[in-house]
Design a protein around this motif. Structure first.
Motif, PDB file in Angstrom:
ATOM      1  N   SER A  35       0.814  -1.216   0.000  1.00  0.00           N
ATOM      2  CA  SER A  35       0.000   0.000   0.000  1.00  0.00           C
ATOM      3  C   SER A  35       0.849   1.267   0.000  1.00  0.00           C
ATOM      4  N   SER A  38      -1.484   6.304   2.050  1.00  0.00           N
ATOM      5  CA  SER A  38      -2.885   6.373   2.462  1.00  0.00           C
ATOM      6  C   SER A  38      -3.481   5.003   2.742  1.00  0.00           C
ATOM      7  N   LYS A  40      -3.705   2.493   0.457  1.00  0.00           N
ATOM      8  CA  LYS A  40      -4.341   1.908  -0.723  1.00  0.00           C
ATOM      9  C   LYS A  40      -3.318   1.106  -1.534  1.00  0.00           C
ATOM     10  N   HIS A  56      -0.207   2.618  -7.739  1.00  0.00           N
ATOM     11  CA  HIS A  56      -1.017   3.332  -6.755  1.00  0.00           C
ATOM     12  C   HIS A  56      -1.738   4.469  -7.479  1.00  0.00           C
TER      13      HIS A  56
END
Length: 324
Positions: A35, A38, A40, A56
């Motif tokens: 990730s 953040s 993600k 990303h």
């Protein structure tokens, strides 16, 4: 939406799953696995295959903004190149889709309004392009955003209307019509679409405007078999000549034509077209791409109803020959 391994009962058409993507994919931009800051993970929603293309969303936005600033500062670049990297993957050169498309279209509006506000006609044009793109994404029905953002965009576009030429006004009214139709404001949608059609009819006719008028007429008048086949075939052939056989635009246009052919009792022609579209889309864009699923779903839903006429042992001969 059908899954990549689903098929209809009795259908010979199915797509077998390819190897599952790696559990941990690295971002092709920052080269980091897992990730981002953040939380993600890298995602991929384009036509890249294998392990390529994962990134990303935050990295894609930063990359798109960097390339956009470069293009805006160059006098040799077209205005469309400024926003290109928000819309298309630079690896497979195909448009992003689904949630990635939604995130990037929103980021594109933010970038243009924050960074490109020097008051020049070029900046104003880019703002209109970004707003229109976002409104079409919101109109697609594939995203969960409410109507409030779209209403704000509609107000901005109406404010910018005075500085547009006739072609851009027509495109803007068309976008307004599509959006209001998607949220159920049918009376407003009809008015905007009629205005777009009238602007195109008053302009100098060319191949593109004739096709656009036909598309608007279909939205205004509903499905009409003869209009569908003629206009959609012309649109498919134009897209094929301009974009090539393997782009998502061409495949989507072909699926629309095939559906119209099926409605016109020309199922054999529709099936032949769809078989080719499914094979092309699966090879180029992958089994999980929206255009592959759309073409496969149309092919699976294609059936030839056996006529029940008792006039002949072969049934409705005229209907069968028309289909053939």
């Amino acid at each position: 939406m059908l899954s990549s391994t689903s098929t209809l009962p009795g259908s010979p058409y199915t797509i077998k799953p390819e190897g599952a993507a790696a559990e941990v994919s690295s971002c092709w931009l920052c080269l980091e696995e897992g990730s981002d800051a953040s939380g993600k993970p890298p995602v991929r929603n384009c036509s890249c295959r294998g392990t390529s293309g994962y990134a990303h969303v935050s990295c894609v936005i930063n990359y798109a903004e960097h390339k956009g600033r470069q293009c805006y500062g160059s006098t040799n670049q077209n205005s469309s190149d400024v926003c290109r990297y928000f819309k298309c993957c630079p690896n497979c050169n195909q448009e992003y889709q689904n949630d990635v498309q939604s995130d990037l279209s929103k980021a594109m509006v933010s970038f243009v309004e924050r960074k490109l506000h020097d008051g020049t006609p070029r900046a104003s044009h880019l703002r209109i392009i970004a707003l229109l793109d976002r409104l079409f994404v919101l109109s697609s029905g594939a995203h969960e955003e409410g109507s409030s953002e779209g209403q704000v965009i509609c107000s901005k576009l109406m404010f910018l209307m005075d500085g547009m030429d006739s072609a851009m006004k027509a495109k803007t009214y068309y976008a307004l019509g599509c959006f209001h139709g998607s949220i159920g404001s049918l009376k407003k949608a009809k008015g905007y679409l009629e205005t777009a059609r009238n602007l195109l009819q008053d302009a100098d006719s060319d191949t593109s405007s004739v096709s656009d008028i036909a598309e608007i007429e279909l939205k205004l008048n509903g499905s009409n078999t003869s209009i569908d086949v003629d206009s959609l075939r012309k649109q498919y052939e134009e897209t094929l000549a301009k974009s090539g056989r393997e782009t998502t635009l061409t495949i989507d246009a072909g699926v629309s034509l095939a559906k119209a052919l099926c409605s016109a009792d020309r199922s054999c022609e529709a099936e032949k077209l769809l078989v080719n579209l499914v094979a092309t889309s699966r090879r180029v864009h992958g089994q999980d791409h929206n255009c592959t699923k759309s073409a496969l779903k149309a092919l699976q839903g294609l059936t030839l109803e056996v006529p029940s006429s008792i006039d002949s042992e072969f049934g409705d001969i005229e209907g069968w020959f028309q289909s053939i």
